[in-house]
Design a protein around this motif. Structure first.
Motif, mmCIF file in Angstrom:
data_model
loop_
_atom_site.group_PDB
_atom_site.id
_atom_site.type_symbol
_atom_site.label_atom_id
_atom_site.label_comp_id
_atom_site.label_asym_id
_atom_site.label_seq_id
_atom_site.Cartn_x
_atom_site.Cartn_y
_atom_site.Cartn_z
ATOM 1 N N ILE A 14 -9.048 -3.028 -35.956
ATOM 2 C CA ILE A 14 -9.465 -3.781 -34.463
ATOM 3 C C ILE A 14 -8.833 -2.774 -33.588
ATOM 4 O O ILE A 14 -7.715 -2.820 -33.077
ATOM 5 N N ASN A 15 -9.908 -2.195 -33.013
ATOM 6 C CA ASN A 15 -9.553 -1.248 -31.917
ATOM 7 C C ASN A 15 -9.873 -1.714 -30.274
ATOM 8 O O ASN A 15 -10.944 -2.145 -30.348
ATOM 9 N N GLU A 16 -8.723 -1.918 -29.649
ATOM 10 C CA GLU A 16 -8.925 -2.394 -28.258
ATOM 11 C C GLU A 16 -9.495 -1.358 -27.608
ATOM 12 O O GLU A 16 -9.108 -0.053 -27.536
ATOM 13 N N ALA A 21 -3.631 2.175 -27.867
ATOM 14 C CA ALA A 21 -2.538 1.978 -28.887
ATOM 15 C C ALA A 21 -3.257 1.990 -30.182
ATOM 16 O O ALA A 21 -4.641 1.991 -30.446
ATOM 17 N N GLU A 22 -2.436 2.082 -31.296
ATOM 18 C CA GLU A 22 -3.019 2.002 -32.537
ATOM 19 C C GLU A 22 -3.817 0.849 -32.937
ATOM 20 O O GLU A 22 -3.550 -0.039 -32.540
ATOM 21 N N PRO A 23 -4.691 1.062 -33.783
ATOM 22 C CA PRO A 23 -5.761 -0.091 -34.212
ATOM 23 C C PRO A 23 -4.818 -1.187 -34.770
ATOM 24 O O PRO A 23 -4.116 -0.688 -35.682
ATOM 25 N N GLU A 144 -16.299 -9.829 -32.389
ATOM 26 C CA GLU A 144 -16.400 -8.806 -31.354
ATOM 27 C C GLU A 144 -16.693 -9.454 -29.917
ATOM 28 O O GLU A 144 -15.996 -9.173 -28.798
ATOM 29 N N LYS A 145 -17.673 -10.495 -30.107
ATOM 30 C CA LYS A 145 -18.389 -11.023 -28.738
ATOM 31 C C LYS A 145 -17.151 -11.887 -28.447
ATOM 32 O O LYS A 145 -17.027 -12.347 -27.307
ATOM 33 N N ALA A 146 -16.443 -12.574 -29.400
ATOM 34 C CA ALA A 146 -15.575 -13.669 -29.073
ATOM 35 C C ALA A 146 -14.324 -12.913 -28.394
ATOM 36 O O ALA A 146 -13.853 -13.600 -27.278
ATOM 37 N N VAL A 154 -13.250 -5.213 -27.955
ATOM 38 C CA VAL A 154 -12.677 -4.361 -29.146
ATOM 39 C C VAL A 154 -13.954 -3.996 -29.919
ATOM 40 O O VAL A 154 -14.987 -4.253 -29.892
ATOM 41 N N ASN A 155 -13.561 -2.696 -30.948
ATOM 42 C CA ASN A 155 -14.399 -2.493 -31.892
ATOM 43 C C ASN A 155 -13.776 -2.934 -32.931
ATOM 44 O O ASN A 155 -12.346 -2.640 -33.273
ATOM 45 N N ILE A 156 -14.345 -3.646 -34.217
ATOM 46 C CA ILE A 156 -13.959 -3.663 -35.482
ATOM 47 C C ILE A 156 -14.764 -3.081 -36.424
ATOM 48 O O ILE A 156 -15.863 -3.102 -36.886
#
Length: 289
Positions: A14-16, A21-23, A144-146, A154-156
């Motif tokens: 999970i990338n903010e 920061a690290e995912p 991701e939408k939530a 985020v990108n998951i």
């Protein structure tokens, strides 16, 4: 009734989007347990997640056994003793030597049983999945939408691999186990059917026993692999843990032997040898340490 299920080994990154920061890394094993009646109608679905593959599958086996015994009564009751089922699921070895062990059972996207420290992200994924009319993978987009609605875009990244595939009917069953570790990436399977040569009436193949025996192999192979690491001096595994693991391996071997005495079981390509797995693991880690 036809029974089939698949165990998935999952990893989420999970990338903010607005941070360097690290995912966040979330790993889990997941099994969707669809309960059907004799007319092949879907009655209920439970999703089981757990830290280890064998606990995930063994927990599913106990749920399936309760359904086989009690049918729709099991589905309708709200007072199911999950703590008792958990006690039956977890071996003494796991309870003593795996302090990180966790498991969650979901029904309609909400947890009905939870023990240990499962990552809360998994709750979100299951809630998104039950609210989606598409395939399970679409729940990632919903998650991701939530996150975006909370102001945290985020990108998951989602990676999943099959660890187990089971298909079973009363007259036959097949269980395929996919191994992925430092030693190898390989598949073996066992087929089971009623033992017509038995002096007693041949027992029908039951999904719960197929699940339970698959869990025994998953656990046994993992223990044998870890014992090989310990013999090679890798991983700081205590002698008490190795002793407990070896005892547990004996219990698993007897469990599998009992299964083979009840049914006609065939393996492809060969029946796994826990002793050979231990030796192979030891050789590998000695040569790579």
């Amino acid at each position: 009734m036809t029974f089939d299920t698949t165990l998935l080994r999952e990893k989420f990154l999970i990338n903010e989007q607005n941070k360097k920061a690290e995912p966040m890394r979330v790993v889990s094993n997941r099994l969707a347990l669809l309960l059907k009646n004799n007319d092949e109608q879907s009655m209920e679905t439970f999703v089981i997640r757990a830290q280890t593959m064998h606990v995930c599958v063994r927990l599913a086996a106990h749920i399936m056994q309760s359904y086989q015994r009690n049918g729709t009564t099991f589905i309708k009751q709200d007072s199911f003793d999950w703590d008792e089922v958990w006690q039956k699921t977890v071996s003494f070895h796991d309870s003593k030597h795996n302090s990180d062990l966790w498991a969650v059972v979901y029904k309609h996207g909400a947890s009905v049983f939870k023990t240990g420290k499962a990552h809360p992200f998994l709750d979100m994924i299951e809630k998104c999945d039950v609210n989606s009319t598409a395939e399970y993978d679409s729940s990632i987009t919903l998650a991701e939408k939530a996150f975006a609605k909370t102001g945290q875009p985020v990108n998951i990244e989602h990676e999943s691999n099959m660890g187990l595939v089971i298909t079973a009917k009363e007259e036959a069953g097949r269980c395929g186990i996919i191994l992925r570790n430092a030693l190898e990436s390989a598949t073996f399977s066992f087929s089971v059917k009623p033992n017509e040569e038995s002096e007693e009436d041949a027992l029908s193949v039951t999904p719960s026993l197929c699940l339970n025996t698959s869990a025994a192999y998953l656990e046994g192979i993992q223990i044998a692999f870890t014992n090989g690491m310990a013999k090679a001096g890798v991983g700081n595994i205590s002698s008490a843990t190795v002793s407990s693991a070896t005892k547990r391996l004996g219990e698993i071997s007897r469990e599998i032997l009992q299964f083979e005495n009840i049914y006609d079981v065939t393996y492809r390509p060969d029946k796994p040898d826990f002793g050979e797995v231990t030796k192979g693991s030891e050789v590998y880690f000695r040569s790579n340490s």
